[in-house]
Design an enzyme around this catalytic site. Structure first.
Site, PDB file in Angstrom:
ATOM      1  N   HIS A  33      43.628 -54.255  80.588  1.00  8.15           N
ATOM      2  CA  HIS A  33      44.045 -52.858  80.656  1.00  8.15           C
ATOM      3  C   HIS A  33      43.004 -52.001  81.360  1.00  8.15           C
ATOM      4  O   HIS A  33      43.308 -50.940  81.895  1.00  8.15           O
ATOM      5  CB  HIS A  33      44.258 -52.282  79.251  1.00  8.15           C
ATOM      6  CG  HIS A  33      45.314 -52.981  78.476  1.00  8.15           C
ATOM      7  ND1 HIS A  33      46.608 -53.087  78.915  1.00  8.15           N
ATOM      8  CD2 HIS A  33      45.264 -53.626  77.290  1.00  8.15           C
ATOM      9  CE1 HIS A  33      47.318 -53.766  78.017  1.00  8.15           C
ATOM     10  NE2 HIS A  33      46.524 -54.105  77.026  1.00  8.15           N
ATOM     11  N   HIS A  75      34.713 -47.021  79.713  1.00  8.09           N
ATOM     12  CA  HIS A  75      35.681 -47.769  80.513  1.00  8.09           C
ATOM     13  C   HIS A  75      36.297 -46.821  81.532  1.00  8.09           C
ATOM     14  O   HIS A  75      35.983 -45.630  81.537  1.00  8.09           O
ATOM     15  CB  HIS A  75      36.745 -48.393  79.593  1.00  8.09           C
ATOM     16  CG  HIS A  75      37.530 -47.355  78.852  1.00  8.09           C
ATOM     17  ND1 HIS A  75      37.214 -46.951  77.573  1.00  8.09           N
ATOM     18  CD2 HIS A  75      38.588 -46.587  79.232  1.00  8.09           C
ATOM     19  CE1 HIS A  75      38.059 -46.004  77.201  1.00  8.09           C
ATOM     20  NE2 HIS A  75      38.905 -45.746  78.191  1.00  8.09           N
ATOM     21  N   THR A 111      44.400 -42.610  74.783  1.00  9.98           N
ATOM     22  CA  THR A 111      45.429 -42.684  75.827  1.00  9.98           C
ATOM     23  C   THR A 111      46.066 -44.067  75.889  1.00  9.98           C
ATOM     24  O   THR A 111      46.826 -44.360  76.802  1.00  9.98           O
ATOM     25  CB  THR A 111      44.851 -42.328  77.213  1.00  9.98           C
ATOM     26  OG1 THR A 111      43.885 -43.337  77.572  1.00  9.98           O
ATOM     27  CG2 THR A 111      44.198 -40.958  77.208  1.00  9.98           C
TER      28      THR A 111
HETATM   29 ZN   LIG Z   1      40.359 -44.367  78.541  1.00 11.25          ZN
END
Ligand SMILES: [Zn+2]
Length: 242
Positions: free
Chosen positions: A82, A107, A193
């Protein structure tokens, strides 16, 4: 196999593990519009205080400076399918609202998840922090295309190309090298998110974008299978402070 690998995405905080083993993505049946239906644990994905948002209509506020204490070195970099994530050794934190939040990991998303005054950026970094009770605070940094970011180089030299890859970082660096010089920020109340979209997250978006080269941006997006930005969520009754 997918399931097994996905669990690594959520090791950063046991408080947000719920729903972490349900397969999800950014398009199709498992895309962001359907996250709330994928698991009962994802019920907050259809909440009223979701991230990302378009930051606009700012309310003037006397925001206290965030006290950064990013002394710990990064430990490893991983690709969880992801995003690409850098895990830190313990010892880095921010102080906000008189509370200490430990930096767990940072990230990236390409293109950016949040927009500022309607503008999207090619890359956005999220520095994820947690206090002792598991309350989360995310510092976001926008990147625009320009000269190469020195702050990204140590991690980017060991970019994990395939889902499930984890590399120990050889070069010493910490997140401070990625942040802009000016630490002025926007603040709002939002969520994770990614599933389970937990709300109650303090969002702190740096006003000043930093630069990354076109090669650095494409080096990140090329190791993911698809753009990893959730669609913009409704601001609803929230205030965006500056
Ligand atoms: Zn994020």
């Amino acid at each position: 196999m997918k399931k097994l690998l996905l669990t690594t995405a959520f090791v950063f905080s046991s408080t947000v593990v719920a729903g972490g083993d349900v397969h999800w993505g950014y398009s199709g049946e498992v895309g962001a519009d359907n996250w709330g239906k994928l698991s009962p644990d994802n019920y907050q994905c259809s909440g009223n205080n979701q991230s990302p948002i378009n930051l606009a209509g700012f309310i003037e506020a006397d925001l206290a400076p965030i006290k950064f204490n990013y002394s710990a070195m990064a430990k490893e970099i991983l690709n969880n399918g992801h995003t690409v994530q850098v895990n830190l050794n313990s010892g880095s934190s921010i102080e906000l609202d008189g509370i200490s939040f430990d930096l767990l990991q940072f990230h990236f998303h390409a293109p950016s998840e949040n927009h500022i005054n309607g503008q999207s950026y090619p890359l956005e970094a999220h520095f994820v922090h947690s206090d002792k009770s598991g309350n989360l605070a995310v510092v976001a940094v926008m990147f625009k295309e320009g000269s190469a970011s020195k702050g990204l180089m140590p991690a980017w030299q060991q970019m994990p190309k395939h889902e499930g890859d984890t590399h120990s970082l050889k070069a010493k660096f910490n997140g401070m090298e990625i942040l802009p010089d000016s630490k002025d920020y926007y603040r709002f109340n939002g969520s994770l998110t990614t599933p389970p979209c937990s709300e109650g997250v303090r969002w702190l978006v740096m006003k000043t974008a930093v630069q990354a080269s076109k090669q650095q941006i494409s080096a990140f997006s090329s190791v993911l299978h698809e753009p990893n930005n959730r669609t913009i969520q409704a601001t609803n009754a929230r205030m965006i402070l500056q």
